[in-house]
Design an enzyme around this catalytic site. Structure first.
Site, PDB file in Angstrom:
ATOM      1  N   ARG A 267       0.821  -1.220   0.000  1.00 45.24           N
ATOM      2  CA  ARG A 267       0.000   0.000   0.000  1.00 45.24           C
ATOM      3  C   ARG A 267       0.854   1.267   0.000  1.00 45.24           C
ATOM      4  NH1 ARG A 267      -5.346  -0.761   2.001  1.00 45.24           N
ATOM      5  NH2 ARG A 267      -6.059  -2.704   1.088  1.00 45.24           N
TER       6      ARG A 267
ATOM      7  N   ARG B 181      -3.346   6.974   0.643  1.00 43.22           N
ATOM      8  CA  ARG B 181      -3.704   8.230   1.313  1.00 43.22           C
ATOM      9  C   ARG B 181      -2.610   8.871   2.152  1.00 43.22           C
ATOM     10  NH1 ARG B 181      -9.323   5.730   3.155  1.00 43.22           N
ATOM     11  NH2 ARG B 181      -7.843   4.032   3.299  1.00 43.22           N
TER      12      ARG B 181
ATOM     13  N   ARG C 135      -6.100  11.436  -6.866  1.00 46.99           N
ATOM     14  CA  ARG C 135      -6.990  10.285  -6.840  1.00 46.99           C
ATOM     15  C   ARG C 135      -8.449  10.636  -7.176  1.00 46.99           C
ATOM     16  NH1 ARG C 135     -10.716   7.352  -6.036  1.00 46.99           N
ATOM     17  NH2 ARG C 135     -11.051   5.833  -4.402  1.00 46.99           N
TER      18      ARG C 135
ATOM     19  N   ASP D 208      -6.692  -3.373  -7.320  1.00 44.07           N
ATOM     20  CA  ASP D 208      -7.284  -3.927  -6.096  1.00 44.07           C
ATOM     21  C   ASP D 208      -7.556  -5.414  -6.289  1.00 44.07           C
ATOM     22  OD1 ASP D 208      -8.398  -2.677  -3.400  1.00 44.07           O
ATOM     23  OD2 ASP D 208      -9.645  -4.373  -3.945  1.00 44.07           O
TER      24      ASP D 208
ATOM     25  N   TYR E 286     -14.665 -11.977   1.070  1.00 48.02           N
ATOM     26  CA  TYR E 286     -15.430 -10.774   0.707  1.00 48.02           C
ATOM     27  C   TYR E 286     -16.740 -11.143   0.018  1.00 48.02           C
ATOM     28  CZ  TYR E 286     -11.684  -7.600   2.046  1.00 48.02           C
ATOM     29  OH  TYR E 286     -10.755  -6.887   2.763  1.00 48.02           O
TER      30      TYR E 286
HETATM   31  O1  CP3 Z   1       0.246   0.469  -3.187  1.00 41.32           O
HETATM   32  C1  CP3 Z   1      -0.251  -0.679  -3.258  1.00 41.32           C
HETATM   33  O2  CP3 Z   1      -0.043  -1.577  -2.417  1.00 41.32           O
HETATM   34  C2  CP3 Z   1      -1.021  -1.046  -4.506  1.00 41.32           C
HETATM   35  C3  CP3 Z   1      -2.400  -0.932  -4.461  1.00 41.32           C
HETATM   36  C4  CP3 Z   1      -3.316  -1.864  -3.687  1.00 41.32           C
HETATM   37  C5  CP3 Z   1      -4.605  -1.423  -3.306  1.00 41.32           C
HETATM   38  N1  CP3 Z   1      -5.282  -2.486  -2.824  1.00 41.32           N
HETATM   39  C6  CP3 Z   1      -5.094  -0.056  -3.485  1.00 41.32           C
HETATM   40  C7  CP3 Z   1      -6.167   0.423  -2.603  1.00 41.32           C
HETATM   41  C8  CP3 Z   1      -3.208  -3.203  -3.341  1.00 41.32           C
HETATM   42  C9  CP3 Z   1      -2.033  -4.140  -3.475  1.00 41.32           C
HETATM   43  C10 CP3 Z   1      -4.477  -3.593  -2.789  1.00 41.32           C
HETATM   44  C11 CP3 Z   1      -4.796  -4.965  -2.394  1.00 41.32           C
HETATM   45  C12 CP3 Z   1      -5.921  -5.181  -1.464  1.00 41.32           C
HETATM   46  N2  CP3 Z   1      -7.175  -4.653  -1.508  1.00 41.32           N
HETATM   47  C13 CP3 Z   1      -5.882  -6.100  -0.408  1.00 41.32           C
HETATM   48  C14 CP3 Z   1      -4.707  -6.950  -0.063  1.00 41.32           C
HETATM   49  C15 CP3 Z   1      -3.690  -6.179   0.669  1.00 41.32           C
HETATM   50  C16 CP3 Z   1      -3.990  -6.002   2.140  1.00 41.32           C
HETATM   51  O3  CP3 Z   1      -4.109  -4.844   2.545  1.00 41.32           O
HETATM   52  O4  CP3 Z   1      -4.051  -7.004   2.829  1.00 41.32           O
HETATM   53  C17 CP3 Z   1      -7.122  -6.071   0.230  1.00 41.32           C
HETATM   54  C18 CP3 Z   1      -7.540  -6.856   1.459  1.00 41.32           C
HETATM   55  C19 CP3 Z   1      -7.941  -5.158  -0.484  1.00 41.32           C
HETATM   56  C20 CP3 Z   1      -9.347  -4.804  -0.237  1.00 41.32           C
HETATM   57  C21 CP3 Z   1      -9.437  -3.344   0.058  1.00 41.32           C
HETATM   58  N3  CP3 Z   1      -9.451  -2.360  -0.910  1.00 41.32           N
HETATM   59  C22 CP3 Z   1      -9.444  -2.699   1.319  1.00 41.32           C
HETATM   60  C23 CP3 Z   1      -9.436  -3.405   2.651  1.00 41.32           C
HETATM   61  C24 CP3 Z   1      -9.453  -1.314   1.084  1.00 41.32           C
HETATM   62  C25 CP3 Z   1      -9.378  -0.200   2.108  1.00 41.32           C
HETATM   63  C26 CP3 Z   1     -10.624   0.556   2.332  1.00 41.32           C
HETATM   64  C27 CP3 Z   1     -10.309   1.947   2.847  1.00 41.32           C
HETATM   65  O5  CP3 Z   1     -10.688   2.909   2.179  1.00 41.32           O
HETATM   66  O6  CP3 Z   1      -9.664   2.049   3.907  1.00 41.32           O
HETATM   67  C28 CP3 Z   1      -9.474  -1.122  -0.310  1.00 41.32           C
HETATM   68  C29 CP3 Z   1      -9.437   0.174  -1.013  1.00 41.32           C
HETATM   69  C30 CP3 Z   1      -8.097   0.556  -1.494  1.00 41.32           C
HETATM   70  N4  CP3 Z   1      -7.333  -0.231  -2.289  1.00 41.32           N
HETATM   71  C31 CP3 Z   1      -7.424   1.782  -1.259  1.00 41.32           C
HETATM   72  C32 CP3 Z   1      -6.207   1.705  -1.969  1.00 41.32           C
HETATM   73  C33 CP3 Z   1      -5.127   2.736  -2.093  1.00 41.32           C
HETATM   74  C34 CP3 Z   1      -7.965   2.908  -0.378  1.00 41.32           C
HETATM   75  C35 CP3 Z   1      -7.942   4.264  -0.807  1.00 41.32           C
HETATM   76  C36 CP3 Z   1      -8.796   4.736  -1.964  1.00 41.32           C
HETATM   77  O7  CP3 Z   1      -9.956   4.314  -2.128  1.00 41.32           O
HETATM   78  O8  CP3 Z   1      -8.268   5.602  -2.671  1.00 41.32           O
END
Ligand code: CP3
Length: 341
Positions: free
Chosen positions: A27, A31, A40, A76, A151
């Protein structure tokens, strides 16, 4: 594309000596970065992922800012299931949400194979652009079947994964059909990312740590192994990661990756002995530590470097993703420290 013999990250994944310990952050795009918040926009991340130029920019931002040794595609884990029309969105602050969760074997009909070039052309295009622009390797990724299944079954983030566990025990044939379909999606997506230029892949089984070792071994590991086997011919390093997996590390290594990611709960030297010396390890600074003052972060970073002991095959990372409140300056200093250690 980066020459595989020259990139510290790829060398470490192969347990070959590298000029410095490579580092990247799960990640790392997100943010915590003001430039991310500026670009974004609002709306679902899935809409952002449909724009290759924006994806390339968001993927590059942390490489420029932190000087990390690898980029990870901005995407994602729910992109493939969303692309085949299962009805998934990602809600800011919450995570993936499924309008009509997977409840019974009839729901298997809502899954179909992924044709990456037709279903997710924007992902393939973003990877192509990045591969030609980047000075460090690009990591492609996918969600592992158990984590994505959670999920789909729970309908959103879950602490207990109760419905998922109930289904896996109560209806094994439905469970295997679901996991097989999700493994095919992950495999198709990962193979297309590598074809387009990704030089390593990571399989995120983020929530596998919720399972006992016996359940993991019997009800998850076989499909995970099929994914890693199905990538072998591509000759790129394969990373396997989950959270809370202290009891599962040996089994995760048996699934066939080249590198196993470790969270902060197990010291990296102990983790490495559970994983086996024939694999590389990735980790494992607690992301919460990065909210503390620099001297604390420095001490904890040095501790991990000492435990790894300079052995070839250590990729420095956090034990899970960067927390949004992290000061980017702290992560810049972590990179500098790891590189100069
Ligand atoms: O920089 C990176 O690592 C690359 C991008 C990345 C994202 N999601 C972007 C993202 C990666 C590798 C993921 C994988 C992902 N998504 C996982 C596996 C990694 C982990 O954290 O264990 C999981 C479980 C998800 C599911 C998911 N998507 C979650 C739990 C969230 C967070 C929700 C939140 O807003 O807090 C997301 C949304 C998400 N994916 C964001 C980002 C940067 C959040 C910010 C946004 O919406 O801009």
């Amino acid at each position: 594309m980066v020459a595989p013999d020259e990139a510290p990250f790829l060398l470490a994944c192969r347990r070959r000596p590298s000029p410095h310990v490579p580092v990247w952050f799960m990640r790392q795009a997100g943010r915590a970065l003001p430039e991310y918040r500026a670009r974004r926009g609002s709306g679902s991340i899935l809409e952002a992922i449909h724009q290759p130029e924006l994806v390339a920019e968001l993927t590059l931002q942390p490489v420029r800012r932190y000087g990390v040794d690898a980029a990870i595609l901005f995407s994602d884990i729910v992109v493939p299931v969303a692309a085949i029309g299962f009805g998934v969105d990602v809600v800011p602050g919450t995570g993936p949400v499924v309008t009509e969760p997977f409840r019974s074997k009839e729901d298997l009909g809502r899954l179909r194979p992924l044709e990456p070039e037709e279903d997710t052309p924007y992902v393939v295009e973003a990877v192509r652009q990045l591969a030609s622009e980047l000075s460090v390797p690009l990591i492609g990724f996918a969600g592992a079947p158990f984590t994505v299944a959670s999920y789909l079954i729970e309908g959103g983030p879950s602490r207990s994964h109760a419905r998922t566990k109930a289904l896996m025990h109560a209806e094994p044939s439905t469970w295997w059909a679901l996991l097989d379909a999700l493994a095919d999606l992950a495999l198709a997506s990962l193979r297309s990312q590598v074809r387009a230029g990704a030089q390593a892949v990571q399989l995120f089984d983020s929530w596998a740590g919720a399972l006992s070792a016996v359940d993991y071994a019997e009800l998850v590991l076989p499909v995970t192994r099929r994914i890693f086997d199905g990538l072998a011919d591509l000759d790129v390093p394969r990373i396997h990661f989950g959270v809370g997996t202290g009891e599962l590390l040996g089994l995760m290594a048996e699934a066939g990756p080249d590198v196993v990611g470790v969270d902060w709960r197990v010291p990296i030297d102990v983790a490495w002995s559970r994983i086996g010396e024939d694999k590389a390890v990735q980790g494992n600074l607690d992301p919460a530590v990065c909210l503390a003052p620099w001297d604390v972060v420095e001490t904890e970073t040095r501790k991990i470097l000492n435990q790894a002991g300079g052995r070839p095959g250590h990729v420095f990372n956090l034990g899970h993703g960067v927390l949004p409140d992290t000061d980017p300056a702290i992560l810049e200093r972590v990179v500098e420290l790891v590189h100069n250690a």
